[in-house]
Design an enzyme around this catalytic site. Structure first.
Site, PDB file in Angstrom:
ATOM      1  N   TRP A 150      36.237  47.402  52.552  1.00 27.23           N
ATOM      2  CA  TRP A 150      35.844  47.244  53.959  1.00 27.23           C
ATOM      3  C   TRP A 150      34.940  48.360  54.463  1.00 27.23           C
ATOM      4  CZ3 TRP A 150      37.651  51.756  55.753  1.00 27.23           C
ATOM      5  CH2 TRP A 150      38.837  52.253  55.227  1.00 27.23           C
ATOM      6  N   ASN A 151      34.721  49.401  53.684  1.00 29.23           N
ATOM      7  CA  ASN A 151      34.032  50.557  54.286  1.00 29.23           C
ATOM      8  C   ASN A 151      32.525  50.386  54.404  1.00 29.23           C
ATOM      9  OD1 ASN A 151      33.979  50.820  51.472  1.00 29.23           O
ATOM     10  ND2 ASN A 151      33.810  53.031  51.553  1.00 29.23           N
ATOM     11  N   LYS A 174      33.898  37.867  47.215  1.00 34.64           N
ATOM     12  CA  LYS A 174      35.148  37.884  47.995  1.00 34.64           C
ATOM     13  C   LYS A 174      35.128  39.200  48.776  1.00 34.64           C
ATOM     14  CE  LYS A 174      39.006  39.082  48.584  1.00 34.64           C
ATOM     15  NZ  LYS A 174      39.431  39.772  49.832  1.00 34.64           N
ATOM     16  N   GLY A 224      36.968  49.065  45.231  1.00 36.53           N
ATOM     17  CA  GLY A 224      38.139  49.196  46.095  1.00 36.53           C
ATOM     18  C   GLY A 224      39.006  50.337  45.615  1.00 36.53           C
ATOM     19  N   SER A 225      40.282  50.273  45.960  1.00 37.92           N
ATOM     20  CA  SER A 225      41.185  51.371  45.620  1.00 37.92           C
ATOM     21  C   SER A 225      41.552  51.344  44.133  1.00 37.92           C
ATOM     22  CB  SER A 225      42.456  51.262  46.461  1.00 37.92           C
ATOM     23  OG  SER A 225      43.129  50.068  46.135  1.00 37.92           O
ATOM     24  N   GLU A 246      34.655  50.165  40.539  1.00 36.56           N
ATOM     25  CA  GLU A 246      34.199  51.324  41.319  1.00 36.56           C
ATOM     26  C   GLU A 246      35.329  51.650  42.272  1.00 36.56           C
ATOM     27  OE1 GLU A 246      31.394  52.915  40.795  1.00 36.56           O
ATOM     28  OE2 GLU A 246      30.266  51.500  39.571  1.00 36.56           O
TER      29      GLU A 246
HETATM   30  P1  NAD Z   1      41.508  47.602  48.329  1.00 37.35           P
HETATM   31  O1  NAD Z   1      41.699  47.943  46.911  1.00 37.35           O
HETATM   32  O2  NAD Z   1      42.695  47.568  49.219  1.00 37.35           O
HETATM   33  O3  NAD Z   1      40.780  46.185  48.498  1.00 37.35           O
HETATM   34  C1  NAD Z   1      39.544  45.900  47.905  1.00 37.35           C
HETATM   35  C2  NAD Z   1      39.394  44.396  47.751  1.00 37.35           C
HETATM   36  O4  NAD Z   1      40.325  43.921  46.790  1.00 37.35           O
HETATM   37  C3  NAD Z   1      39.622  43.602  49.015  1.00 37.35           C
HETATM   38  O5  NAD Z   1      38.648  42.599  49.117  1.00 37.35           O
HETATM   39  C4  NAD Z   1      41.001  42.985  48.780  1.00 37.35           C
HETATM   40  O6  NAD Z   1      41.226  41.772  49.480  1.00 37.35           O
HETATM   41  C5  NAD Z   1      40.966  42.751  47.295  1.00 37.35           C
HETATM   42  N1  NAD Z   1      42.271  42.629  46.627  1.00 37.35           N
HETATM   43  C6  NAD Z   1      43.472  43.112  47.025  1.00 37.35           C
HETATM   44  N2  NAD Z   1      44.412  42.823  46.107  1.00 37.35           N
HETATM   45  C7  NAD Z   1      43.801  42.153  45.101  1.00 37.35           C
HETATM   46  C8  NAD Z   1      44.227  41.596  43.871  1.00 37.35           C
HETATM   47  N3  NAD Z   1      45.504  41.687  43.473  1.00 37.35           N
HETATM   48  N4  NAD Z   1      43.325  40.988  43.079  1.00 37.35           N
HETATM   49  C9  NAD Z   1      42.017  40.911  43.456  1.00 37.35           C
HETATM   50  N5  NAD Z   1      41.558  41.409  44.617  1.00 37.35           N
HETATM   51  C10 NAD Z   1      42.437  42.026  45.427  1.00 37.35           C
HETATM   52  O7  NAD Z   1      40.422  48.655  48.871  1.00 37.35           O
HETATM   53  P2  NAD Z   1      39.928  48.889  50.357  1.00 37.35           P
HETATM   54  O8  NAD Z   1      41.035  49.531  51.125  1.00 37.35           O
HETATM   55  O9  NAD Z   1      39.323  47.640  50.873  1.00 37.35           O
HETATM   56  O10 NAD Z   1      38.733  49.937  50.146  1.00 37.35           O
HETATM   57  C11 NAD Z   1      38.883  51.327  50.160  1.00 37.35           C
HETATM   58  C12 NAD Z   1      38.874  51.873  48.744  1.00 37.35           C
HETATM   59  O11 NAD Z   1      37.655  51.486  48.107  1.00 37.35           O
HETATM   60  C13 NAD Z   1      38.898  53.396  48.684  1.00 37.35           C
HETATM   61  O12 NAD Z   1      39.784  53.795  47.677  1.00 37.35           O
HETATM   62  C14 NAD Z   1      37.464  53.764  48.305  1.00 37.35           C
HETATM   63  O13 NAD Z   1      37.330  55.001  47.645  1.00 37.35           O
HETATM   64  C15 NAD Z   1      37.096  52.620  47.424  1.00 37.35           C
HETATM   65  N6  NAD Z   1      35.642  52.477  47.327  1.00 37.35           N
HETATM   66  C16 NAD Z   1      35.046  52.847  46.153  1.00 37.35           C
HETATM   67  C17 NAD Z   1      33.665  52.790  46.031  1.00 37.35           C
HETATM   68  C18 NAD Z   1      32.969  53.201  44.761  1.00 37.35           C
HETATM   69  O14 NAD Z   1      31.783  52.935  44.617  1.00 37.35           O
HETATM   70  N7  NAD Z   1      33.645  53.858  43.827  1.00 37.35           N
HETATM   71  C19 NAD Z   1      32.901  52.341  47.109  1.00 37.35           C
HETATM   72  C20 NAD Z   1      33.541  51.970  48.289  1.00 37.35           C
HETATM   73  C21 NAD Z   1      34.930  52.037  48.385  1.00 37.35           C
END
Ligand code: NAD
Length: 510
Positions: A150-151, A174, A224-225, A246
């Site tokens: 979401w960021n 997604k 994501g995380s 990532e």
């Molecule tokens: P998140 O991991 O909670 O969610 C990311 C995505 O994954 C969302 O679309 C979510 O709906 C989906 N998701 C959740 N559970 C899932 C599953 N079991 N299977 C498949 N998809 C699933 O992350 P967030 O809170 O949205 O984002 C913040 C995180 O993203 C931070 O840790 C940040 O450092 C990281 N991030 C990394 C980069 C990079 O380039 N390394 C860039 C931006 C953000």
């Protein structure tokens, strides 16, 4: 100019997941949660549309991407308004890190895809293949699933779709359920730019929708995380689907005693607080050599105290926006509370700001150490913990004392020494006297070490990952039987033995 608070299209409001403006607390849209069966249907239509998209070639695909580039610049105010409304970020954070990025990325991948994915003619030293044509080619995997956070709804969710499309894949995005509206707008952008039906689709929904997508696609690009990244890889293992990950970071900044302190302090304040600190490559912790520690802390604190926080009212109105994701507010506050309970001091900020909307005051923490979560876990908020160290070696040891390895930075006027130190930081990217701007150079690979990720985006790897490498060997001139074929003959075998010794066994070794 469109208002920054402009509401999304009425047809997006219905039943499903509510989307909130984090700066006001208002619900601005409701998006559907796609079921596993619906995702399967999207994948089937993507699979049907992909071969024609692949077949039209780089030039035609590039034409669509360049039109999309123009659409982004022509519609930038509308896109910024959408991003600001669903993230609560500042106008500038949407403009610099999202609009400029996307506009550049459309042009970059349109231009570079044909070069980076061109057939490679290979020469081999092996006598068995002499005279044969050897080629490596890159063929699109088919259907790519992109799952985003979401960021940065434009840069980090949609941005990874661009090279996948340029390579000739169909893509299903997604987006985060917290910020899906920008992705829906980009679907409109691609339609208006002439992208054929079903080549790009948006699957709105939560984690379950993301998980269902993994089952059907040929490559998963996840941002994501780290915790979710592990689940994605586990799920993809069931179908042996390759993944790009990532993930999170805890980027260290090392400030040496001879650093240009004013620049280092400006950078520390900016690169820890821009986008409300919700940047994967945010400066999350600082190590400062003792002789300049007090001066550095004073400078940074003054700069952070001067930051204006709130709801964006357009360009130049605020410096730091909202916290986009409600649970993040608790994580940020728990890191600050944990630090204070263990002896840290808050020099400015340190509290959840009063609403409406979700804000955390820009915060500087000192007297911190590695027993505190603010120094070891990703905070992802507008906080900056600063730690005094005896020397560069201690800073390096602490910088590397982390499960993460996304980015880092070293600050010194001695750039040679800075580069030597940078090479010892355990991270995918390390800047000297800078931070984050490496992300704008699409030629540079960007990816995490350790638990920060797998694979890279940008650069050659950023598009080749969306392809399958195929090797072609073509024999044009040859006899009816090669010497190594059946039947085995003593004389040929002996000759091959001699040849091996001649080729690889001559000369002295140490
Ligand atoms: P998140 O991991 O909670 O969610 C990311 C995505 O994954 C969302 O679309 C979510 O709906 C989906 N998701 C959740 N559970 C899932 C599953 N079991 N299977 C498949 N998809 C699933 O992350 P967030 O809170 O949205 O984002 C913040 C995180 O993203 C931070 O840790 C940040 O450092 C990281 N991030 C990394 C980069 C990079 O380039 N390394 C860039 C931006 C953000």
């Amino acid at each position: 100019m469109a208002s920054v608070e402009q509401a999304p299209a009425a047809e997006q409001i219905g039943t499903g997941i509510p989307v909130e403006n984090p700066a006001t607390g208002e619900t601005i849209a409701t998006i559907p949660t796609l079921s596993g069966a619906e995702v399967k249907e999207l994948v089937a239509s993507a699979r049907a549309a992909q071969p024609a998209w692949e077949a039209i070639g780089f030039e035609e695909r590039g034409r669509v991407l360049r039109r999309a580039q123009k659409w982004v610049t022509d519609n930038s105010e509308r896109i910024i308004a959408t991003i600001v409304s669903e993230t609560g970020k500042t106008y500038e954070d949407a403009q610099l890190a999202e609009i400029m990025y996307a506009a550049a990325a459309f042009g970059f991948w349109a231009k570079e895809a044909p070069n980076l994915l061109a057939d490679e003619s290979i020469k081999s030293a092996n006598p068995l293949v002499k005279g044969k044509k050897l080629v490596v080619r890159y063929r699109p995997v088919g259907v790519v699933g992109v799952i985003g956070p979401w960021n940065f709804p434009l840069t980090n969710s949609f941005g990874d779709c661009i090279p996948a499309l340029a390579a000739g894949n169909a893509v299903i995005l997604k987006p985060s359920e917290v910020t899906p509206l920008t992705s829906l707008l980009m679907a409109e952008c691609l339609r208006a730019s002439g992208l054929p039906e079903d080549v790009f689709q948006v699957a709105t929904g939560d984690g379950a929708t993301g998980a269902a997508l993994i089952d059907g696609v040929d490559f998963v690009m996840f941002t994501g995380s780290t915790k979710t990244g592990q689940k994605v890889m586990e799920r993809a293992a069931k179908t042996l689907t390759p993944v790009g990950l990532e993930l999170g970071g805890k980027d260290p900044m090392i400030v040496l005693a001879d650093a240009e302190l004013e620049r280092a302090a400006n950078a520390a304040a900016y690169y820890s607080m821009n986008n409300g600190g919700q940047v994967c490559i945010s400066i999350e912790r600082v190590y400062v050599e003792a002789p300049v520690y007090d001066q550095f802390v004073a400078k940074v604190t003054d700069k952070v105290k001067a930051l204006r926080q709130g709801r964006s009212a357009g360009p130049g109105s605020i410096d730091v926006g909202a916290v986009t994701f409600p649970p993040q507010l608790d994580i940020i506050d728990s890191h600050v509370r944990d630090a204070v309970a263990k002896g840290a001091r808050v020099l400015t900020g340190g509290r959840v700001a009063p609403g409406p909307g979700m804000f955390y005051e820009p915060t500087v923490l000192v007297d911190v150490d590695h027993t505190m979560s603010c120094m070891t876990e990703e905070t992802f908020g507008p906080t900056l913990p600063i730690m005094k160290v005896a020397d560069a070696e201690e800073a390096l040891r602490l910088a590397n004392d982390s499960p993460y390895g996304l980015q880092g930075s070293v600050w010194t006027k001695d750039v040679r020494r800075g580069e030597q130190l940078a090479r010892r930081v355990e991270a995918g990217t390390v800047c000297v006297n800078d931070a984050q701007v490496n992300y704008t150079a699409l030629e540079l690979p960007m990816g995490g070490w350790k638990t920060s990720g797998l694979g890279t985006r940008h650069g050659a790897g950023g598009i080749r990952k969306y392809t399958q490498q195929q090797t072609l060997l073509v024999t044009r001139f040859a006899g009816k039987r090669d010497p190594h074929m059946f039947p085995y003959k003593k004389r040929t075998t002996q000759l091959l033995g001699k040849l091996t010794r001649l080729l690889y066994g001559r000369g002295k070794r140490d």
